[in-house]
Scaffold this motif. Structure first.
Motif, PDB file in Angstrom:
ATOM      1  N   MET A   1       0.692  -1.092   0.010  1.00  0.00           N
ATOM      2  CA  MET A   1       0.154  -0.123  -0.189  1.00  0.00           C
ATOM      3  C   MET A   1       0.943   1.221   0.191  1.00  0.00           C
ATOM      4  SD  MET A   1      -2.875   1.305   2.838  1.00  0.00           S
ATOM      5  CE  MET A   1      -3.913   0.083   2.387  1.00  0.00           C
ATOM      6  N   LYS A   2       0.654   2.209  -0.938  1.00  0.00           N
ATOM      7  CA  LYS A   2       1.255   3.460  -0.806  1.00  0.00           C
ATOM      8  C   LYS A   2       1.123   4.328   0.256  1.00  0.00           C
ATOM      9  CE  LYS A   2      -1.602   7.177  -2.863  1.00  0.00           C
ATOM     10  NZ  LYS A   2      -1.306   7.956  -1.544  1.00  0.00           N
ATOM     11  N   PRO A   3       2.290   4.987   0.553  1.00  0.00           N
ATOM     12  CA  PRO A   3       2.180   6.006   1.629  1.00  0.00           C
ATOM     13  C   PRO A   3       1.166   7.251   1.629  1.00  0.00           C
ATOM     14  CG  PRO A   3       4.334   5.791   0.887  1.00  0.00           C
ATOM     15  CD  PRO A   3       3.456   5.261  -0.350  1.00  0.00           C
ATOM     16  N   HIS A   4       0.521   7.621   2.563  1.00  0.00           N
ATOM     17  CA  HIS A   4      -0.111   8.754   2.688  1.00  0.00           C
ATOM     18  C   HIS A   4       0.790  10.072   1.972  1.00  0.00           C
ATOM     19  CE1 HIS A   4      -3.546  11.378   3.843  1.00  0.00           C
ATOM     20  NE2 HIS A   4      -2.600  12.146   3.809  1.00  0.00           N
ATOM     21  N   VAL A   5       0.101  10.706   0.989  1.00  0.00           N
ATOM     22  CA  VAL A   5       1.046  11.750   0.414  1.00  0.00           C
ATOM     23  C   VAL A   5       0.390  13.005   0.570  1.00  0.00           C
ATOM     24  CG1 VAL A   5       2.133  12.549  -1.745  1.00  0.00           C
ATOM     25  CG2 VAL A   5       1.957   9.990  -1.541  1.00  0.00           C
ATOM     26  N   THR A   6       0.926  14.047   1.019  1.00  0.00           N
ATOM     27  CA  THR A   6       0.645  15.521   1.236  1.00  0.00           C
ATOM     28  C   THR A   6       1.721  16.344   0.645  1.00  0.00           C
ATOM     29  OG1 THR A   6       0.062  15.239   3.767  1.00  0.00           O
ATOM     30  CG2 THR A   6       0.421  17.445   2.852  1.00  0.00           C
ATOM     31  N   CYS A   7       1.259  16.954  -0.406  1.00  0.00           N
ATOM     32  CA  CYS A   7       1.871  17.865  -1.342  1.00  0.00           C
ATOM     33  C   CYS A   7       2.067  19.307  -0.150  1.00  0.00           C
ATOM     34  CB  CYS A   7       1.104  18.174  -2.479  1.00  0.00           C
ATOM     35  SG  CYS A   7       2.510  19.232  -3.591  1.00  0.00           S
ATOM     36  N   LEU A   8       3.249  19.432   0.096  1.00  0.00           N
ATOM     37  CA  LEU A   8       3.304  20.755   0.960  1.00  0.00           C
ATOM     38  C   LEU A   8       4.219  21.857   0.045  1.00  0.00           C
ATOM     39  CD1 LEU A   8       2.990  22.182   3.814  1.00  0.00           C
ATOM     40  CD2 LEU A   8       5.195  20.901   4.406  1.00  0.00           C
ATOM     41  N   MET A   9       3.726  22.931  -0.006  1.00  0.00           N
ATOM     42  CA  MET A   9       4.395  23.876  -0.795  1.00  0.00           C
ATOM     43  C   MET A   9       4.256  25.433  -0.074  1.00  0.00           C
ATOM     44  SD  MET A   9       5.793  22.177  -3.279  1.00  0.00           S
ATOM     45  CE  MET A   9       6.330  23.529  -4.339  1.00  0.00           C
ATOM     46  N   ILE A  10       5.243  26.174  -0.541  1.00  0.00           N
ATOM     47  CA  ILE A  10       5.205  27.559  -0.024  1.00  0.00           C
ATOM     48  C   ILE A  10       5.119  27.992  -1.649  1.00  0.00           C
ATOM     49  CG2 ILE A  10       7.645  27.885  -0.108  1.00  0.00           C
ATOM     50  CD1 ILE A  10       7.075  30.146   1.824  1.00  0.00           C
ATOM     51  N   SER A  11       4.071  29.244  -1.646  1.00  0.00           N
ATOM     52  CA  SER A  11       3.804  29.978  -2.880  1.00  0.00           C
ATOM     53  C   SER A  11       3.688  31.435  -2.419  1.00  0.00           C
ATOM     54  CB  SER A  11       2.613  29.218  -3.338  1.00  0.00           C
ATOM     55  OG  SER A  11       2.218  30.066  -4.457  1.00  0.00           O
ATOM     56  N   SER A  12       4.075  32.187  -3.777  1.00  0.00           N
ATOM     57  CA  SER A  12       3.447  33.549  -3.561  1.00  0.00           C
ATOM     58  C   SER A  12       1.934  33.704  -3.817  1.00  0.00           C
ATOM     59  CB  SER A  12       4.282  34.349  -4.572  1.00  0.00           C
ATOM     60  OG  SER A  12       4.243  33.872  -6.010  1.00  0.00           O
ATOM     61  N   VAL A  13       1.339  34.778  -3.776  1.00  0.00           N
ATOM     62  CA  VAL A  13      -0.036  35.045  -3.883  1.00  0.00           C
ATOM     63  C   VAL A  13      -0.234  34.626  -5.592  1.00  0.00           C
ATOM     64  CG1 VAL A  13      -1.957  36.760  -4.256  1.00  0.00           C
ATOM     65  CG2 VAL A  13      -0.257  36.783  -2.150  1.00  0.00           C
ATOM     66  N   GLU A  32      11.869  34.659   7.039  1.00  0.00           N
ATOM     67  CA  GLU A  32      10.686  34.434   7.961  1.00  0.00           C
ATOM     68  C   GLU A  32       9.624  33.386   7.393  1.00  0.00           C
ATOM     69  OE1 GLU A  32      10.876  38.116  11.025  1.00  0.00           O
ATOM     70  OE2 GLU A  32       9.815  38.480   8.920  1.00  0.00           O
ATOM     71  N   TRP A  33       9.249  33.701   6.259  1.00  0.00           N
ATOM     72  CA  TRP A  33       8.467  32.630   5.541  1.00  0.00           C
ATOM     73  C   TRP A  33       9.003  31.430   5.327  1.00  0.00           C
ATOM     74  CZ3 TRP A  33       7.860  37.125   1.332  1.00  0.00           C
ATOM     75  CH2 TRP A  33       7.476  37.898   1.848  1.00  0.00           C
ATOM     76  N   SER A  34      10.159  31.375   5.016  1.00  0.00           N
ATOM     77  CA  SER A  34      10.730  30.147   4.867  1.00  0.00           C
ATOM     78  C   SER A  34      11.058  29.210   6.370  1.00  0.00           C
ATOM     79  CB  SER A  34      11.976  30.085   4.291  1.00  0.00           C
ATOM     80  OG  SER A  34      12.028  30.554   2.875  1.00  0.00           O
ATOM     81  N   ALA A  35      11.048  29.994   7.452  1.00  0.00           N
ATOM     82  CA  ALA A  35      11.111  29.566   8.660  1.00  0.00           C
ATOM     83  C   ALA A  35       9.539  28.810   9.102  1.00  0.00           C
ATOM     84  CB  ALA A  35      11.497  30.505   9.437  1.00  0.00           C
ATOM     85  N   VAL A  36       8.682  29.471   8.495  1.00  0.00           N
ATOM     86  CA  VAL A  36       7.197  29.039   9.029  1.00  0.00           C
ATOM     87  C   VAL A  36       7.052  27.828   8.168  1.00  0.00           C
ATOM     88  CG1 VAL A  36       4.642  29.679   8.638  1.00  0.00           C
ATOM     89  CG2 VAL A  36       6.398  31.518   9.416  1.00  0.00           C
ATOM     90  N   TYR A  37       7.395  27.622   6.781  1.00  0.00           N
ATOM     91  CA  TYR A  37       7.287  26.547   6.078  1.00  0.00           C
ATOM     92  C   TYR A  37       8.099  25.306   6.643  1.00  0.00           C
ATOM     93  CZ  TYR A  37       7.863  23.358   2.219  1.00  0.00           C
ATOM     94  OH  TYR A  37       7.620  22.315   1.372  1.00  0.00           O
ATOM     95  N   GLU A  38       9.382  25.483   7.103  1.00  0.00           N
ATOM     96  CA  GLU A  38      10.218  24.690   7.738  1.00  0.00           C
ATOM     97  C   GLU A  38       9.511  24.001   8.839  1.00  0.00           C
ATOM     98  OE1 GLU A  38      12.619  22.886   6.361  1.00  0.00           O
ATOM     99  OE2 GLU A  38      12.633  24.291   4.657  1.00  0.00           O
ATOM    100  N   GLY A  39       8.839  24.876   9.725  1.00  0.00           N
ATOM    101  CA  GLY A  39       8.098  24.681  10.998  1.00  0.00           C
ATOM    102  C   GLY A  39       7.049  23.656  10.641  1.00  0.00           C
ATOM    103  N   LEU A  40       6.156  24.038   9.456  1.00  0.00           N
ATOM    104  CA  LEU A  40       5.052  22.948   8.867  1.00  0.00           C
ATOM    105  C   LEU A  40       5.700  21.584   8.694  1.00  0.00           C
ATOM    106  CD1 LEU A  40       3.056  25.516   6.930  1.00  0.00           C
ATOM    107  CD2 LEU A  40       2.117  24.624   8.986  1.00  0.00           C
ATOM    108  N   HIS A  41       6.800  21.697   7.934  1.00  0.00           N
ATOM    109  CA  HIS A  41       7.511  20.571   7.602  1.00  0.00           C
ATOM    110  C   HIS A  41       7.733  19.603   8.649  1.00  0.00           C
ATOM    111  CE1 HIS A  41      10.402  17.896   4.954  1.00  0.00           C
ATOM    112  NE2 HIS A  41      10.983  17.759   6.322  1.00  0.00           N
ATOM    113  N   ASP A  42       8.472  20.087   9.799  1.00  0.00           N
ATOM    114  CA  ASP A  42       8.861  19.305  11.080  1.00  0.00           C
ATOM    115  C   ASP A  42       7.542  18.798  11.687  1.00  0.00           C
ATOM    116  OD1 ASP A  42      11.553  19.910  10.119  1.00  0.00           O
ATOM    117  OD2 ASP A  42      11.777  21.323  11.664  1.00  0.00           O
TER     118      ASP A  42
END
Length: 229
Positions: A1-13, A32-42
């Protein structure tokens, strides 16, 4: 069975994925935006994250260096190590190179097409990199995900491509949810790739997004979450 896949991205408007190109904002900085993204990743505590060849090349920064070890190589699966977390790269033609077996502490697994030469597999093995070779020259992404689950125990995977690999995975019906962190910025480039790309016809008629929520995040960012159907 495949893993559960979440596509997680940071994007401009306007849907672009390179923060180095973003306009400035009084609400925060690119760092700071990249740090927020890394926090979500972790916080998602996934077993692995997956990117395409171009994205991984920016991280590995290694050049070709033929193996000094003679002898046959293992196909289709070589397990150099087992780990708590993995960095997975899709590299159909075997163009990626590494000088160690991890990226930021996450053990590397490369997904390859069947035409990749034995010399490249030997190089990967010597560098401590695991790999999975497909049955055909074009990688069957569904089969590759099944192999990641079966051989490495990966149950939750973050897809953090390049637009190309994101589009291919979504078109193949392999993505379960999409989470996009929107930064308060614009890119505006005419020929700059967005977070998803899938050829001239795009993804019209192949996928439906079901809205699940929107959450304000630090520094003017907003997290949008969708189920992918």
């Amino acid at each position: 069975m495949k893993p559960h896949v979440t596509c997680l991205m940071i994007s401009s408007v306007d849907g672009r994925l390179h923060p180095s190109r973003y306009t400035k904002s009084p609400d925060g900085t690119r760092e700071e935006w990249s740090a927020v993204y890394e926090g979500l990743h972790d916080a998602m505590s996934a077993d692995a994250w997956l990117v395409g060849r171009v994205t991984m090349a920016e991280m590995s920064k290694a050049s070709a260096h033929p193996s000094v070890v003679a002898g046959p190589v293992t196909r289709p699966v070589h397990i150099a190590a087992t780990a708590d977390s993995y960095a997975v790269a899709v590299d159909r033609s075997g163009k990626l190179h590494f000088d160690k077996g991890d990226i930021g502490g996450d053990h590397v697994i490369v997904l390859l097409g069947s035409n990749v030469p034995d010399a490249h597999l030997a190089e990967l093995a010597e560098d401590g990199v695991s790999y999975v070779v497909a049955d055909t020259a074009q990688i069957d992404l569904a089969a590759a995900l099944d192999a990641l689950a079966a051989h490495f125990g990966i149950r939750r995977l973050l897809l953090e491509g390049g637009g190309g690999i994101n589009g291919s995975m979504i078109a193949a019906g392999l993505v379960d949810e999409l989470q996009v962190l929107i930064a308060p910025a614009l890119d505006g480039g005419d020929s700059v790739q967005g977070i998803v790309s899938h050829g001239a016809d795009g993804l019209a008629g192949t996928v439906k997004l079901a809205f699940r929520g929107a959450k304000p995040m630090p520094h003017g960012t907003v997290l949008l979450t969708y189920d992918v159907r």
